[in-house]
Design an enzyme around this catalytic site. Structure first.
Site, mmCIF file in Angstrom:
data_model
loop_
_atom_site.group_PDB
_atom_site.id
_atom_site.type_symbol
_atom_site.label_atom_id
_atom_site.label_comp_id
_atom_site.label_asym_id
_atom_site.label_seq_id
_atom_site.Cartn_x
_atom_site.Cartn_y
_atom_site.Cartn_z
ATOM 1 N N HIS A 208 0.831 -1.211 0.000
ATOM 2 C CA HIS A 208 0.000 0.000 0.000
ATOM 3 C C HIS A 208 0.863 1.257 0.000
ATOM 4 O O HIS A 208 0.544 2.249 -0.664
ATOM 5 C CB HIS A 208 -0.917 -0.003 1.218
ATOM 6 C CG HIS A 208 -2.067 -0.963 1.116
ATOM 7 N ND1 HIS A 208 -1.908 -2.320 1.162
ATOM 8 C CD2 HIS A 208 -3.409 -0.733 0.965
ATOM 9 C CE1 HIS A 208 -3.094 -2.912 1.061
ATOM 10 N NE2 HIS A 208 -4.021 -1.969 0.930
ATOM 11 N N HIS A 250 2.012 -3.666 9.316
ATOM 12 C CA HIS A 250 3.427 -3.615 8.947
ATOM 13 C C HIS A 250 4.242 -3.019 10.083
ATOM 14 O O HIS A 250 3.713 -2.349 10.988
ATOM 15 C CB HIS A 250 3.638 -2.769 7.682
ATOM 16 C CG HIS A 250 3.032 -3.361 6.455
ATOM 17 N ND1 HIS A 250 3.652 -4.327 5.709
ATOM 18 C CD2 HIS A 250 1.843 -3.101 5.845
ATOM 19 C CE1 HIS A 250 2.880 -4.652 4.685
ATOM 20 N NE2 HIS A 250 1.779 -3.932 4.753
#
Length: 289
Positions: A208, A250
């Site tokens: 992303h 993440h």
């Protein structure tokens, strides 16, 4: 007439005992042996005999060296070659990398405030998941294909064709790096993402974030926008990258490398820019329908 006094052995007093005389034939040898024993205990009396006695003693000081004549010198063990030695001192680079990894894990856990509904910012999780969908690859690919099919100008088709090329390049590079690195996602992550594939179980780098950096740079270079809109594009990319850590998807280093990779991907797209002059066959095939 009185008899002379006698001692305990029956001998008259005043007579000399021949065994106690100092003649060498009887008691002189024992007296000299006794004196030699006394002189041997006096320090410094005979250094040669003292050195010999210390060498013959079974007790030695720790760390003392044997005498030259005491025996053959001890042989040292052979040294191993350089490639067989074990380096017990870790390198500075290894210590720095381990310290960076520890800081990365600690900071990612502290910033994961939306990782679950029970987190400190758990009420913001639906909004963060909506922001997550805005950076997903499928909406961007479908939107680019739709706009490309509805475009009726050569300039618009050229820009959209290169945007499609950039999105496909991003998917390819991110999937390749994730498959090679194979870094697991954080332990506090919940696997409730929108449309995942096999490589999405790995976290390095953040797809992303790379897509947000790539698309934002592409838009700022090829679309004429007002300053407020340009600021919004930059904020969208930054907040999207931050939301990946807040959701627990993440680690911080995944997002940081994602920004760098997305920035460099646009440089590749700009270098390989597709146009009717560089790729005429592609544009002719698209214009046939």
């Amino acid at each position: 007439m009185q008899s002379p006094r006698r001692n305990a052995e029956g001998r008259p007093l005043g007579t000399c005992d021949p065994s106690s005389s100092g003649s060498p034939a009887h008691g002189g040898g024992s007296r000299f042996e006794f004196q030699s024993l006394l002189s041997s205990r006096v320090p410094g009396a005979d250094p040669i005999s003292a050195r010999l006695r210390s060498s013959e003693s079974p007790v030695h000081r720790r760390g003392s060296f044997p005498l030259a004549g005491a025996g053959s010198p001890q042989t040292l063990p052979p040294q191993l070659p350089e490639e067989d030695r074990i380096d017990l001192n870790p390198s500075f680079l290894g210590i720095a990398l381990r310290s960076l990894l520890a800081i990365d894990l600690w900071l990612s856990k502290k910033l994961g405030v939306c990782a679950g509904e029970s987190s400190s910012w758990g009420s913001m999780r639906p909004l963060m998941k909506l922001l997550e969908i805005s950076g997903h690859g499928i909406p961007w690919l479908l939107g680019t294909l739709y706009c490309l099919s509805r475009s009726d100008s050569w300039a618009g088709r050229e820009v959209l064709m290169n945007l499609l090329f950039a999105l496909l390049l991003d998917l390819l590079l991110v999937s390749l790096i994730k498959g090679l690195v194979r870094r697991r996602r954080p332990a506090h992550n919940q696997m409730d993402m929108f449309f995942t594939v096999s490589v999405d179980k790995y976290s390095f780098p953040s797809g992303h974030t790379t897509r947000a950096a790539l698309v934002s740079r592409f838009i700022l270079n090829h679309l004429v926008l007002a300053i407020p809109l340009r600021v919004l594009v930059v904020l969208w990319a930054f907040i999207l990258g931050l939301s990946r850590v807040m959701l627990g998807r993440h680690n911080v280093t995944d997002v940081a490398f994602g920004f760098f990779l997305g920035y460099m991907q646009y440089s590749i797209v700009d270098y390989c820019w597709l146009s009717p002059h560089t790729a005429p066959v592609l544009f002719l095939l698209w214009n046939q329908p």
